[in-house]
Design an enzyme around this catalytic site. Structure first.
Site, PDB file in Angstrom:
ATOM      1  CD  GLU A  13      -2.912  -1.087   2.383  1.00  0.00           C
ATOM      2  OE1 GLU A  13      -4.075  -1.482   2.192  1.00  0.00           O
ATOM      3  OE2 GLU A  13      -2.493  -0.702   3.489  1.00  0.00           O
TER       4      GLU A  13
ATOM      5  CB  CYS B   2       0.778   7.155  11.421  1.00  0.00           C
ATOM      6  SG  CYS B   2       2.336   6.648  12.142  1.00  0.00           S
TER       7      CYS B   2
END
Length: 399
Positions: A122, A374
């Protein structure tokens, strides 16, 4: 705090090594390597440098996806190149767009030779008012087992090649129309910054990351300044100096704790390279200055590392290092044992650090609703169940 079984291992071993396909891509090769490949297909030595420069321009300035687009290359040469090589980049399997404009692409890497399985990674594009930042992956999975990170729960399948790393940047430029003479279908926003903060530990794939970033920063190609490229590491001390010497990009350290015993749990690599060694490597980082500060990333975990005593110790640890501190609200994922610190506690922590003379911005969570924030990345080779995805989205909506 007792280390979990998942975090007991400091590092994971790759399950596979890369096997190149019969017809490899030229993406990710240096100019010298391009000359070598041209020699392999019969290009005479006096022509190789010129031909390599033509290829470089078409690949990295114009974003050519096929040799047929290279109109100043002879038809015969284009046919020879197409017979032996490609300019393929990863395939976009899925694109998700967050409510905040963040985009996440699931990319399928070209399958290797000997029937090697095609894997997926990704990468994430984060639009802001003054910049567009692309978060790039360096491994399929991750070498490390950081306790608060979703990617760390995934197996380490293999390292990415330089071409697969550069390919992520090229795919993003394709999707955003960010090539010369191309339309820009998504609001004319350009990629201005690169962060090596996606899946994987970049410094455990040093050579490929170095080669990729030198291509991305080349001013005759993609041309993103090294001062706009940040490489984040959990603390692979032997390769920190090499990063400054051989790549010259901005450095970020995934710190997250100010005591070895806690960091051993949160970032098990600390058992191999403890805080004293890590911080000395930061003090010695080539080019570090007040104009080129090292970023220390600090995820805020409720009741774990967010006390004012932790803030005081953090300031003490960073004495003598040109630094800024990036406070990261913990992004939840199903199965995690941690919670995000309360906002008032994050603000108190930030205020203490700021008053001690350090920039201490609190990172705005981006892309939580599409698992793009994150610590949330995890490739489809390690799929989430529908229940896990729904749980994660529910958590995101309650923040």
């Amino acid at each position: 705090m007792t280390p979990s079984a998942a975090s007991a291992l400091v590092e994971k071993t790759p399950l596979e090594t890369y096997v190149p396909p019969a017809k490899p891509s030229l993406i990710g090769l240096s100019r010298a390597q391009l000359c070598d490949r041209l020699g392999d297909v019969g290009v005479a030595p006096p022509q190789r440098k010129m031909r390599a420069q033509q290829l470089w321009h078409w690949m990295y300035v114009r974003g050519a996806r096929d040799f047929s687009e290279m109109t100043n290359v002879s038809k015969e040469m284009r046919a020879t190149l197409a017979e032996h090589f490609t300019v393929d980049r990863p395939e976009v399997v899925a694109e998700q767009i967050s409510a905040d404009g963040t985009r996440k692409w699931l990319l399928r890497l070209p399958s290797g030779g000997d029937g090697q399985k095609a894997h997926e990674v990704e990468c994430v594009y984060i639009p802001e008012t003054d910049r567009g930042t692309l978060c790039v992956s360096s491994q399929v999975g991750c070498t490390l087992n950081c306790a608060f990170c979703h990617t760390g729960t995934q197996r380490l399948v293999r390292n990415l090649t330089a071409g697969e790393i550069v390919g992520q940047v090229m795919v993003a430029r394709d999707r955003l129309g960010d090539w010369i003479d191309r339309e820009t279908p998504n609001g004319n926003r350009l990629i201005t910054n690169i962060v090596m903060m996606g899946m994987g530990e970049p410094l455990y794939n040093f050579d490929a990351v170095r080669d990729a970033l030198l291509i991305v920063s080349d001013n005759e190609g993609i041309g993103i300044s090294r001062r706009r490229i940040t490489l984040s590491t959990s603390g692979v001390v032997p390769n920190i100096k090499r990063t400054g010497d051989e790549i010259g990009v901005m450095l970020a350290i995934s710190l997250h704790a100010v005591r070895d015993e806690l960091r051993d749990e949160l970032v098990p690599l600390n058992r191999k390279y403890p805080l004293k060694e890590l911080l000395q490597a930061c003090r010695d980082y080539p080019g570090a200055s007040n104009a080129r500060r090292i970023t220390f990333e600090y995820v805020m975990l409720k009741g774990v590392n967010d006390s004012l005593d932790d803030a005081r110790k953090l300031v003490q640890l960073l004495k003598g290092i040109p630094a800024k501190i990036n406070l990261i609200p913990f992004n939840p994922w199903p199965g995690s044992n941690y919670e995000c610190s309360d906002w008032d506690q994050i603000e108190k922590f930030s205020e203490y650090v700021f008053n001690a003379g350090y920039s201490s911005p609190v990172r705005t969570p981006r892309g939580r609703d599409i698992l793009a924030a994150c610590g949330q990345l995890k490739s489809e080779t390690e799929k989430l169940s529908v229940r896990e995805r729904n749980a994660l989205r529910a958590m995101a909506m309650t923040d």
